[in-house]
Design a protein around this motif. Sequence first.
Motif, PDB file in Angstrom:
ATOM      1  N   THR A 145       0.815  -1.225   0.000  1.00  0.00           N
ATOM      2  CA  THR A 145       0.000   0.000   0.000  1.00  0.00           C
ATOM      3  C   THR A 145       0.846   1.272   0.000  1.00  0.00           C
ATOM      4  O   THR A 145       0.302   2.376  -0.127  1.00  0.00           O
ATOM      5  N   ASP A 146       2.175   1.121   0.132  1.00  0.00           N
ATOM      6  CA  ASP A 146       3.040   2.307   0.120  1.00  0.00           C
ATOM      7  C   ASP A 146       3.079   2.929  -1.264  1.00  0.00           C
ATOM      8  O   ASP A 146       2.966   2.234  -2.289  1.00  0.00           O
ATOM      9  N   VAL A 147       3.233   4.254  -1.270  1.00  0.00           N
ATOM     10  CA  VAL A 147       3.328   5.016  -2.515  1.00  0.00           C
ATOM     11  C   VAL A 147       4.663   5.764  -2.490  1.00  0.00           C
ATOM     12  O   VAL A 147       4.917   6.587  -1.616  1.00  0.00           O
ATOM     13  N   PHE A 148       5.527   5.457  -3.475  1.00  0.00           N
ATOM     14  CA  PHE A 148       6.879   6.001  -3.512  1.00  0.00           C
ATOM     15  C   PHE A 148       6.978   7.149  -4.516  1.00  0.00           C
ATOM     16  O   PHE A 148       6.375   7.099  -5.587  1.00  0.00           O
ATOM     17  N   LEU A 149       7.760   8.150  -4.164  1.00  0.00           N
ATOM     18  CA  LEU A 149       8.071   9.236  -5.094  1.00  0.00           C
ATOM     19  C   LEU A 149       9.563   9.507  -5.004  1.00  0.00           C
ATOM     20  O   LEU A 149      10.088   9.768  -3.923  1.00  0.00           O
ATOM     21  N   SER A 150      10.253   9.431  -6.148  1.00  0.00           N
ATOM     22  CA  SER A 150      11.696   9.664  -6.162  1.00  0.00           C
ATOM     23  C   SER A 150      12.019  10.976  -6.863  1.00  0.00           C
ATOM     24  O   SER A 150      11.636  11.186  -8.013  1.00  0.00           O
ATOM     25  N   MET A 151      12.706  11.848  -6.136  1.00  0.00           N
ATOM     26  CA  MET A 151      13.183  13.103  -6.729  1.00  0.00           C
ATOM     27  C   MET A 151      14.642  12.954  -7.179  1.00  0.00           C
ATOM     28  O   MET A 151      15.301  13.931  -7.502  1.00  0.00           O
ATOM     29  N   VAL A 152      15.131  11.730  -7.176  1.00  0.00           N
ATOM     30  CA  VAL A 152      16.513  11.472  -7.603  1.00  0.00           C
ATOM     31  C   VAL A 152      16.487  10.560  -8.827  1.00  0.00           C
ATOM     32  O   VAL A 152      15.511   9.838  -9.053  1.00  0.00           O
ATOM     33  N   PRO A 153      17.529  10.588  -9.651  1.00  0.00           N
ATOM     34  CA  PRO A 153      17.538   9.799 -10.890  1.00  0.00           C
ATOM     35  C   PRO A 153      17.420   8.305 -10.634  1.00  0.00           C
ATOM     36  O   PRO A 153      18.004   7.770  -9.689  1.00  0.00           O
ATOM     37  N   LEU A 154      16.691   7.634 -11.498  1.00  0.00           N
ATOM     38  CA  LEU A 154      16.506   6.187 -11.372  1.00  0.00           C
ATOM     39  C   LEU A 154      17.657   5.393 -11.968  1.00  0.00           C
ATOM     40  O   LEU A 154      17.708   4.177 -11.808  1.00  0.00           O
ATOM     41  N   TYR A 155      18.581   6.062 -12.661  1.00  0.00           N
ATOM     42  CA  TYR A 155      19.718   5.317 -13.211  1.00  0.00           C
ATOM     43  C   TYR A 155      20.808   5.103 -12.160  1.00  0.00           C
ATOM     44  O   TYR A 155      21.760   4.360 -12.398  1.00  0.00           O
ATOM     45  N   HIS A 156      20.703   5.773 -11.002  1.00  0.00           N
ATOM     46  CA  HIS A 156      21.625   5.516  -9.902  1.00  0.00           C
ATOM     47  C   HIS A 156      21.004   4.505  -8.942  1.00  0.00           C
ATOM     48  O   HIS A 156      19.776   4.433  -8.797  1.00  0.00           O
ATOM     49  N   ALA A 157      21.847   3.765  -8.244  1.00  0.00           N
ATOM     50  CA  ALA A 157      21.369   2.700  -7.369  1.00  0.00           C
ATOM     51  C   ALA A 157      20.451   3.220  -6.265  1.00  0.00           C
ATOM     52  O   ALA A 157      19.480   2.548  -5.898  1.00  0.00           O
ATOM     53  N   TYR A 158      20.713   4.398  -5.736  1.00  0.00           N
ATOM     54  CA  TYR A 158      19.896   4.960  -4.653  1.00  0.00           C
ATOM     55  C   TYR A 158      18.437   5.080  -5.082  1.00  0.00           C
ATOM     56  O   TYR A 158      17.518   4.548  -4.431  1.00  0.00           O
ATOM     57  N   GLY A 159      18.187   5.790  -6.184  1.00  0.00           N
ATOM     58  CA  GLY A 159      16.815   5.969  -6.642  1.00  0.00           C
ATOM     59  C   GLY A 159      16.196   4.685  -7.163  1.00  0.00           C
ATOM     60  O   GLY A 159      15.025   4.390  -6.895  1.00  0.00           O
ATOM     61  N   PHE A 160      16.995   3.898  -7.897  1.00  0.00           N
ATOM     62  CA  PHE A 160      16.463   2.679  -8.504  1.00  0.00           C
ATOM     63  C   PHE A 160      16.085   1.645  -7.449  1.00  0.00           C
ATOM     64  O   PHE A 160      14.971   1.120  -7.430  1.00  0.00           O
ATOM     65  N   MET A 161      17.029   1.312  -6.560  1.00  0.00           N
ATOM     66  CA  MET A 161      16.793   0.239  -5.597  1.00  0.00           C
ATOM     67  C   MET A 161      15.744   0.621  -4.557  1.00  0.00           C
ATOM     68  O   MET A 161      14.858  -0.176  -4.233  1.00  0.00           O
ATOM     69  N   CYS A 162      15.856   1.836  -4.018  1.00  0.00           N
ATOM     70  CA  CYS A 162      14.984   2.211  -2.905  1.00  0.00           C
ATOM     71  C   CYS A 162      13.549   2.467  -3.328  1.00  0.00           C
ATOM     72  O   CYS A 162      12.617   2.162  -2.578  1.00  0.00           O
ATOM     73  N   SER A 163      13.362   3.011  -4.516  1.00  0.00           N
ATOM     74  CA  SER A 163      11.981   3.306  -4.927  1.00  0.00           C
ATOM     75  C   SER A 163      11.468   2.319  -5.974  1.00  0.00           C
ATOM     76  O   SER A 163      10.516   1.581  -5.740  1.00  0.00           O
ATOM     77  N   LEU A 164      12.134   2.231  -7.128  1.00  0.00           N
ATOM     78  CA  LEU A 164      11.591   1.436  -8.235  1.00  0.00           C
ATOM     79  C   LEU A 164      11.649  -0.065  -7.959  1.00  0.00           C
ATOM     80  O   LEU A 164      10.640  -0.763  -8.058  1.00  0.00           O
ATOM     81  N   TYR A 165      12.821  -0.584  -7.650  1.00  0.00           N
ATOM     82  CA  TYR A 165      12.957  -2.029  -7.428  1.00  0.00           C
ATOM     83  C   TYR A 165      12.108  -2.472  -6.242  1.00  0.00           C
ATOM     84  O   TYR A 165      11.413  -3.500  -6.303  1.00  0.00           O
ATOM     85  N   THR A 166      12.152  -1.670  -5.172  1.00  0.00           N
ATOM     86  CA  THR A 166      11.376  -2.003  -3.974  1.00  0.00           C
ATOM     87  C   THR A 166       9.886  -2.007  -4.269  1.00  0.00           C
ATOM     88  O   THR A 166       9.160  -2.925  -3.865  1.00  0.00           O
TER      89      THR A 166
END
Length: 426
Positions: A145-166
């Motif tokens: 039910t969580d809703v993620f919003l990333s203000m950082v690029p998804l091509y870096h591990a921080y944005g990709f792993m924490c928001s998109l992959y998760t």
Amino acid sequence: MLKVIYKGGYFGEEEIMEGVIDKFLDYGVKEGSLVACILNSPMKIISVWLAILKIKAIPVFIPGYFSAHMLEGIRKNLRVDFTVEEINDDLIINYNNNSILKVEPNSIIFASSASTGEPKLIMKTKEKLDAEFERYREALDLKSTDVFLSMVPLYHAYGFMCSLYTAQKLGATVVVPHTLFPRGIISLLKKHNVTIIYGVPELYQKLLLLDVSTLPDSLRYAFSSSAPVSNELLLEFRKKFHFSLTQQYGSTETGSVAISKSDDLKNEFSMSFRNIEYKLELFGQEEELYEILIDSKDTIGTYIFNNKLQYIEPGIYRTSDYGQCVDGKLIISGRIKDIVNIAGRKISKKYMESVMKKYPYLIFAKIEDESNGLSCRYKLYDKEKIMEFKEFCKKELPSFSMPQKFIWMDDLENILTWKEGIKWGI
């Protein structure tokens, strides 16, 4: 199944990768293919990754801002089968078919941000990616039910792993902002009941300039990473929004390893994730600085250099950060600037110089990290000892750290001038 909100529209996985997967298959992308993804747009990154995931190919995420020099360095270290680029809002695929490295299906290869030197390639197998996800999910009590919003690029591990992959693993929702204007971000948070947001200090600083003082009740975490958060920002954000920023610490190599609690100050991380151990190693002899080494167990990545896997042995990652660990709280004091990374292995320039100082005929030695390798500027009491000095270095230094160039400093005045940091031509 991942759900994505973009420009007010709701999209499922099949809709997002519609047309992309057919395009890849038409070009011959198959299971195990290495695909360099030079992309900037979040939606393009998501659609390409989902298509690659379906095919069981291997994405190599490369920031679109990398210079030609950086890209050439990456090409030398990893041959790929295909390159997909974003040109005029279209995906252009080029067929290379020259990979020689075999990588497990559904692995992901990230290029580091190159903020501290040349970009490195780090591979994470599916097993390590999933272990990182489970550790993160457990620590934050994440749900579908969580809703993620990333203000950082998804091509870096921080944005990709924490928001998109998760989010994809959870079957949760990702809100993709089409603009990073502060007021637009606040609007998205409220409109879509965002529960977790990812950013960097600069973006949170801009939110402070708005004439709004409340964040939606749905928000659980506002994460900041990639750069230190000042105490002023932490306190001002808490005062204005009655909500605490959460600092997050980690690396592409280890994944996220720790977060701060509400009363932690700058670079203090009270909560470490499961299966994380720290080791403090004395750095240098003149100052008592302790480098932080991280053992992240089953999530640590593997470097790729010269089309070969280079494992981080013995599974302990040198962060190049120095600090301390007090009562379980990790405190980062700063960055060790003279650590250099050579083919994925790190060594201190101060340490190398201290080894060289043991040579009895040495007057002066200075190690520099140049684009084509390490160089050593030096002077001896006896010029006939040059070969002996080089043999001494070869014997006493780790083989991977042997300087590529030895530059004799003949003039004492020039030596002193160069030591003071003034550019000296030779």
